[in-house]
Every structure is written in C-alpha cells, then in structure tokens.
Design a protein around this motif. Structure first.
Motif, mmCIF file in Angstrom:
data_model
loop_
_atom_site.group_PDB
_atom_site.id
_atom_site.type_symbol
_atom_site.label_atom_id
_atom_site.label_comp_id
_atom_site.label_asym_id
_atom_site.label_seq_id
_atom_site.Cartn_x
_atom_site.Cartn_y
_atom_site.Cartn_z
ATOM 1 N N LYS A 245 -2.408 -25.815 -4.743
ATOM 2 C CA LYS A 245 -1.776 -24.992 -3.996
ATOM 3 C C LYS A 245 -1.319 -24.728 -4.288
ATOM 4 C CE LYS A 245 0.711 -25.490 0.475
ATOM 5 N NZ LYS A 245 1.872 -26.521 1.011
ATOM 6 N N ARG A 246 -0.136 -24.669 -4.989
ATOM 7 C CA ARG A 246 0.261 -23.734 -6.018
ATOM 8 C C ARG A 246 -0.257 -23.240 -6.370
ATOM 9 N NH1 ARG A 246 5.556 -21.137 -5.160
ATOM 10 N NH2 ARG A 246 5.496 -23.058 -4.156
ATOM 11 N N ILE A 247 -1.271 -22.997 -7.477
ATOM 12 C CA ILE A 247 -2.196 -22.111 -8.455
ATOM 13 C C ILE A 247 -2.599 -21.029 -8.008
ATOM 14 C CG2 ILE A 247 -4.050 -22.065 -10.011
ATOM 15 C CD1 ILE A 247 -2.098 -24.752 -11.419
ATOM 16 N N LEU A 248 -3.922 -21.738 -5.993
ATOM 17 C CA LEU A 248 -3.876 -21.387 -5.292
ATOM 18 C C LEU A 248 -3.398 -19.464 -5.236
ATOM 19 C CD1 LEU A 248 -6.505 -23.894 -4.043
ATOM 20 C CD2 LEU A 248 -6.880 -21.780 -6.200
ATOM 21 N N GLU A 249 -2.069 -20.275 -4.438
ATOM 22 C CA GLU A 249 -1.492 -19.490 -3.720
ATOM 23 C C GLU A 249 -1.518 -17.698 -4.562
ATOM 24 O OE1 GLU A 249 1.772 -21.340 -1.641
ATOM 25 O OE2 GLU A 249 0.687 -22.895 -0.146
ATOM 26 N N GLU A 258 -14.617 -4.776 -4.186
ATOM 27 C CA GLU A 258 -15.086 -4.929 -5.159
ATOM 28 C C GLU A 258 -15.887 -4.024 -5.746
ATOM 29 O OE1 GLU A 258 -18.537 -7.379 -7.963
ATOM 30 O OE2 GLU A 258 -18.163 -8.117 -5.728
ATOM 31 N N GLU A 259 -16.653 -2.929 -5.320
ATOM 32 C CA GLU A 259 -16.947 -1.658 -5.367
ATOM 33 C C GLU A 259 -16.050 -1.106 -5.692
ATOM 34 O OE1 GLU A 259 -17.476 -1.904 -1.218
ATOM 35 O OE2 GLU A 259 -17.865 -3.129 -2.693
ATOM 36 N N HIS A 260 -15.180 -0.722 -5.490
ATOM 37 C CA HIS A 260 -13.774 0.104 -5.876
ATOM 38 C C HIS A 260 -13.441 -0.055 -6.451
ATOM 39 C CE1 HIS A 260 -15.419 1.586 -1.631
ATOM 40 N NE2 HIS A 260 -15.460 3.301 -2.598
ATOM 41 N N MET A 261 -13.320 -1.672 -7.424
ATOM 42 C CA MET A 261 -12.336 -1.613 -8.585
ATOM 43 C C MET A 261 -12.160 -1.031 -9.839
ATOM 44 S SD MET A 261 -13.364 -6.392 -8.671
ATOM 45 C CE MET A 261 -12.939 -6.950 -6.894
ATOM 46 N N ASP A 262 -10.932 -0.913 -10.335
ATOM 47 C CA ASP A 262 -10.788 -0.541 -11.428
ATOM 48 C C ASP A 262 -10.591 -1.414 -12.419
ATOM 49 O OD1 ASP A 262 -8.003 -1.452 -11.616
ATOM 50 O OD2 ASP A 262 -7.059 0.603 -10.844
ATOM 51 N N GLY A 263 -10.896 -0.916 -13.837
ATOM 52 C CA GLY A 263 -10.837 -2.037 -14.823
ATOM 53 C C GLY A 263 -9.640 -2.817 -14.876
ATOM 54 N N ASP A 264 -8.740 -2.137 -14.561
ATOM 55 C CA ASP A 264 -7.250 -3.405 -14.897
ATOM 56 C C ASP A 264 -7.440 -4.020 -13.851
ATOM 57 O OD1 ASP A 264 -6.116 -1.550 -16.719
ATOM 58 O OD2 ASP A 264 -4.952 -1.176 -15.714
ATOM 59 N N TYR A 265 -7.400 -3.836 -12.588
ATOM 60 C CA TYR A 265 -7.529 -4.706 -11.532
ATOM 61 C C TYR A 265 -8.788 -6.406 -11.528
ATOM 62 C CZ TYR A 265 -7.705 -6.377 -6.324
ATOM 63 O OH TYR A 265 -7.651 -7.152 -5.380
ATOM 64 N N ALA A 266 -9.651 -5.744 -11.981
ATOM 65 C CA ALA A 266 -11.316 -6.760 -12.200
ATOM 66 C C ALA A 266 -10.520 -6.897 -13.405
ATOM 67 C CB ALA A 266 -12.733 -5.702 -12.673
ATOM 68 N N GLN A 267 -10.032 -6.800 -14.053
ATOM 69 C CA GLN A 267 -9.678 -7.887 -15.341
ATOM 70 C C GLN A 267 -8.432 -8.912 -15.208
ATOM 71 O OE1 GLN A 267 -10.750 -8.144 -18.531
ATOM 72 N NE2 GLN A 267 -9.570 -10.133 -18.423
ATOM 73 N N ALA A 268 -8.041 -8.197 -13.745
ATOM 74 C CA ALA A 268 -7.084 -9.079 -13.564
ATOM 75 C C ALA A 268 -6.937 -10.473 -12.945
ATOM 76 C CB ALA A 268 -5.624 -8.202 -12.342
ATOM 77 N N ILE A 269 -8.659 -10.177 -11.891
ATOM 78 C CA ILE A 269 -9.093 -11.284 -11.227
ATOM 79 C C ILE A 269 -9.813 -11.871 -12.308
ATOM 80 C CG2 ILE A 269 -11.534 -11.599 -9.940
ATOM 81 C CD1 ILE A 269 -10.905 -8.612 -7.309
ATOM 82 N N LYS A 270 -10.880 -11.693 -13.233
ATOM 83 C CA LYS A 270 -10.842 -12.062 -13.822
ATOM 84 C C LYS A 270 -9.876 -13.379 -14.736
ATOM 85 C CE LYS A 270 -14.365 -12.579 -18.868
ATOM 86 N NZ LYS A 270 -14.929 -11.404 -19.156
ATOM 87 N N ASP A 271 -8.972 -13.089 -14.717
ATOM 88 C CA ASP A 271 -8.148 -13.684 -15.676
ATOM 89 C C ASP A 271 -7.833 -14.609 -14.811
ATOM 90 O OD1 ASP A 271 -8.429 -12.063 -17.984
ATOM 91 O OD2 ASP A 271 -6.214 -11.160 -17.088
ATOM 92 N N ARG A 272 -7.202 -14.167 -13.444
ATOM 93 C CA ARG A 272 -6.840 -15.626 -12.834
ATOM 94 C C ARG A 272 -8.217 -16.644 -12.126
ATOM 95 N NH1 ARG A 272 -3.046 -12.869 -8.851
ATOM 96 N NH2 ARG A 272 -1.404 -11.695 -10.160
ATOM 97 N N LEU A 273 -8.871 -15.747 -12.092
ATOM 98 C CA LEU A 273 -9.975 -17.232 -12.653
ATOM 99 C C LEU A 273 -10.865 -17.372 -13.343
ATOM 100 C CD1 LEU A 273 -13.049 -14.995 -10.615
ATOM 101 C CD2 LEU A 273 -11.720 -16.389 -9.107
#
Length: 516
Positions: A245-249, A258-273
């Motif tokens: 619960k803590r990690i998902l939150e 998704e189509e307007h993501m910059d590189g840093d934002y996309a990398q942040a999502i990848k890291d969290r996944l």
C-alpha cells in the motif's frame, strides 16, 4: 540502577540497542561498540524484560562508561524497545544495533563522515553476515554503499530492509513522526525504512562494512515445530500488504499524458514501475519462497494453498521476465509445476538420506534436526527399522519419513535420484542439499561426490583434514561436520552399497568400480 541521565552536551549519535536474554553475545557486541574509532555517542540499552544475566552485563558497562545507559521495561518486543530508545535519544543521528551482532571499529566514524559530507538524512553501509563456517556480504548493500546519491526508489533498497547497517538523521525521523509499528511481528524494520526513505532528504552510501549480523547455528534456533507456521505466514502477508500500500501510493505519478512526456518524466515512470515489480520479486524470493516453501517441512501445517495464492498474486504484478528468472534460478523448487503439497513433495524427492542402524538416539535426532532445516523441500528420509525406538514422534509423523522394509530391496525403496548414506553423526547446514544438487546437475558425468567437511570445536568451525581423491570427485564447498562422506547417483550405487559389510564405519570412503 536508575534510568536518569546527567545533563550535558548532546552526543552526535544515539545508539539504540534492545536487549532480551542475550548474555551469551552481549559482551562482544558492547565491546565492538566501545572499540569504535568515533567516540561521540551515547548507548541506550533497553533491557526488554530479560530473564538471564543480561541486566548484570549491562550494568557493568554503565558503571564503567558514562556513555552507556540502561532502561528496563517488561518484555514487549524489539519495536517497543526501539521506540523507547528514540524517545530518549539526544543525538543528531540514530543508529539501531541488535544485542547479539558486531560492529567493525571503523563503521560509525565512516557513517557519520558520509552523513556530514553529503548532508544526508540516511546513510547506508555494507551488511555482512557471519556464521559458523565464514562470512558473506549482502550484495545489495555493497551496491548501495558505493553510491554517492541513492534514489529514493532505488530497487536495491528493497533487498536491504535491515535498519542496522544504516544511520538516520534524528530530526528527519521526528519531522516525519515515525516510529516502529508495534503490532507487526515480521519485517517491521522494512516498513520503518521505506516510510523514512520515501520521504526524507538525501540518501547516500558509505563504502564500509557498517554491520556484521550473527546468524546463529541451527542447533541454537527454535525447534522444527515452531518455525514457518501458518501464523508466521499470516504475519508476513500482513507486512507485505502494508508495504504494498505504501509503495503503490508513493510511486504514483500524475501529470503529462504519455504522448507529451519528456525524457525525464518517462524515465521516472520507468524507474517507479521497476521499483514496484522488484517489490513483488523481493517478497517472492526472500519471504514466501525462502522462509516458507523452502522450509516446507518446518511448518505446523501444509502451507501450499496459501503460498500458491500469494505467489500467483505477486506473479501477476511483476514483470514477466522477473518471474521467468525466479523459475530459472530455482530449479530445485519445481515452481513451473506450481506449489506442491507436502504429500506430493514426499512422493518426488530429489535426494534420499538413508540412516543406518548404527546411529544412537541422540545422533539420529540431531541428524534429523539438521535435515528438516534444509532450504530444499524435495528430499526423503529412509531409516533402518532398528532406529524406530530412537526417533522422536515429530519426525515419524512427517510424510517424507519412512522406515526401511527389510523384506524389500533397498533399491526398490529409494525414491531419490541421489542418495546419501549416514552411519555416524553428521549434521547438514541449511544449503547442503541445494549445493549437492547444483554439482550433480552441472556435472552429469559424475556418479559420486566426496563432500569435505568442517569440524565443530568449542562452537567454532575448523577445517578438517583433506582426504586424497580425484579433483572431479570433490564437492568443494565445505558444508558438513565431523567426517567426510560420499553422495551418489542412485543408478548402480544402491545395490553396491547394499552389498557392503556391516562391520566398521569406513565403507563409504570406497567407491564402486567404474564410478567417476
């Protein structure tokens, strides 16, 4: 002794050590603290209702060193004791140590130096495990300790839940109003760490061994009927759910499509996944498999149904390649067939351990104690019928324990692909069968393996004399006590062994003709 402390300048570090019935180890732990090259600390010894001579040892240190302070409470567990220590702490930093471990003398100085240089709220050092046969480093702690900046969602954090190889800034703990959950029985330090790491300031590493964990030998641990229980599994799952619960939150990301993501934002999502997937991977490997399925025979009941549910849930949440690696790296668990019941596991053992009639009562039960603490559930015990009065009922009741039937040939009763014959007292360590299988599977041409041993003398392991043999026959990792013995492939070996004379105990040093 009074709980009151004299007023004075605050120390740089508050060391919190819960103590409960640790008279055997406490002196070594406190001596390792006193030997630190960094001296500006206080030691808060929380005597958690000890019934042995723990309090006497503590009071001696408090009398001789003004930095040591004792606080006694009724037994309430490690979390309550640590929380009391945090309430009493005055230092800029807090270190949590256990009362039966060891702190290398340069540890504290290097941890404080890293915190000061990097203005860090959390410092992570290396974590070394010490047992009777040697030491090993926790790899994730090495990787983290080598990083000057550690990301809060670094996957290695999930493999390093212990708080003992870490240094916490006390002001950050208080700002977050953090304390250990006292209603948790398992992995309470993991929840505390994740809550802190996800919300604190900078996290840095210190490339130094910060802590040595003493893994007590299996003969000092709880009995087989007290381990890996259904209740323990429920405790593990409770902590799993809180952490999930803590990690998902904390790993939610909102913002750009998704189509307007910059590189840093996309990398942040990848890291969290990756971080999320690693969480499930970690609980599968280090908890549900290591603590329960590998110890299938130590539970008070069959846990297969509950484990199957937990593993399937985690499998669905993690990346498919992570699950495939679990299957690939754990062939001895047969996970591609699902979680087996104890009855099914007993029907398909990899290894048969045959106990000869020459064993005495204390010898046979000592051997069985070590067998049932193996971290590989697919084995069976076959014992000569004469041993029946010497075997305790706990072992007789297990589905994978059998007495040999004299009217049938031994080869007809051995189910395992490999066989070990014991006619004198030899104790296995937890990984003996795993390593045995690994050698046989990696070298299919081998028909027998000589297993060298370590001898136990006054509680310490000593290398035994090396017996001459061909290099191809040697199982190189010393994992046994007392005297060397042979493990065989079943084919052709059982009939040869059955034909050996009963006199003497040295027949296992011979090898059947034609064996490599």
């Amino acid at each position: 002794m009074t709980d009151e402390r004299t007023n004075g300048d605050s120390p740089k570090v508050s060391i919190i050590i819960p103590c409960y019935n640790v008279e055997k180890y406490l002196v070594e732990t406190l001596e390792s603290v006193k030997a630190q090259t960094f001296a500006d600390y206080e030691v808060l010894l929380i005597n958690d209702g000890s019934q042995d001579h723990t309090i006497d040892i503590i009071e001696e240190y408090c009398k001789s060193d003004f930095r040591f302070h004792v606080y006694t409470q009724k037994n309430q567990g490690v979390s309550v004791a640590r929380n009391r220590g945090m309430d009493l702490a005055r230092g800029d930093y807090v270190a949590f140590y256990d009362a039966d471990d060891f702190i290398p003398k340069w540890a504290l100085e290097n941890m404080v130096m890293a915190a000061e240089l990097e203005f860090a709220d959390l410092v992570i050092g290396r974590y070394r495990i010490r047992n009777v046969s040697g030491t090993k480093m926790v790899k994730s702690s090495i990787r983290l300790s080598n990083k000057r900046t550690i990301r809060r969602f670094d996957p290695d954090m999930l493999w390093a839940f212990s708080v003992c190889n870490k240094l916490f800034r006390r002001a950050a703990i208080e700002k977050l109003h953090l304390r250990f959950r006292t209603d948790l029985k398992i992995t309470e330090d993991g929840l505390f760490l994740i809550q802190f790491a996800h919300n604190c300031g900078k996290i840095t590493g210190a490339p130094v061994i910060a802590y040595e964990y003493r893994r007590r030998p299996f003969w000092e641990e709880a009995s087989a009927t007290q381990m890996a229980s259904l209740q323990q599994l429920k405790y593990s799952h409770q902590t799993f759910q809180l952490l999930e619960k803590r990690i998902l939150e904390d790993t939610k990301m909102e913002g750009s499509s998704e189509e307007h993501m910059d590189g840093d934002y996309a990398q942040a999502i990848k890291d969290r996944l990756i971080y999320r997937s690693t969480f499930y991977n970690r609980f599968v490997r280090s908890d549900f498999l290591a603590d329960y399925y590998r110890k299938l025979w130590l539970s008070d009941t069959d846990l297969s149904t509950e484990l199957e549910i937990h593993l399937e849930y985690c499998r669905q949440q993690m990346f498919p390649d992570m699950w495939e690696k679990i299957l690939e790296q754990n062939p001895e668990l047969r996970l591609h067939e699902g979680v087996m019941t104890r009855k099914k596991a007993a029907e398909r053992p990899f290894v048969t351990i045959y106990l000869k009639r020459t064993l005495m009562e204390d010898e046979v039960n000592g051997i069985l104690n070590s067998c049932y603490k193996q971290e590989m559930p697919f084995f069976e015990i076959l014992a000569d019928g004469e041993l029946e009065p010497r075997v305790t009922e706990t072992y007789k009741a297990k589905e994978n324990f059998h007495f040999r039937k004299i009217e049938r040939r031994l080869s007809e009763q051995v189910k395992g692909e490999f066989i070990i014959i014991l006619d004198e007292e030899l104790w296995f360590t937890e990984n003996t069968l795993n390593e045995l299988l690994s050698v046989f599977w990696e070298r299919p041409q081998l028909q027998s393996i000589l297993i060298p041993i370590m001898e136990l003398k006054q509680g310490k392991m000593v290398a035994a004399r090396c017996y001459s043999c061909k290099a191809g026959d040697v199982f190189k990792s010393p994992k046994m006590f007392r005297t060397p013995f042979l493990a065989y492939r079943k084919k052709g070996a059982v009939d040869w062994i059955e034909g050996q004379p009963e006199e003497g105990k040295g027949f296992m040093m011979k090898k059947p003709e034609g064996f490599k």
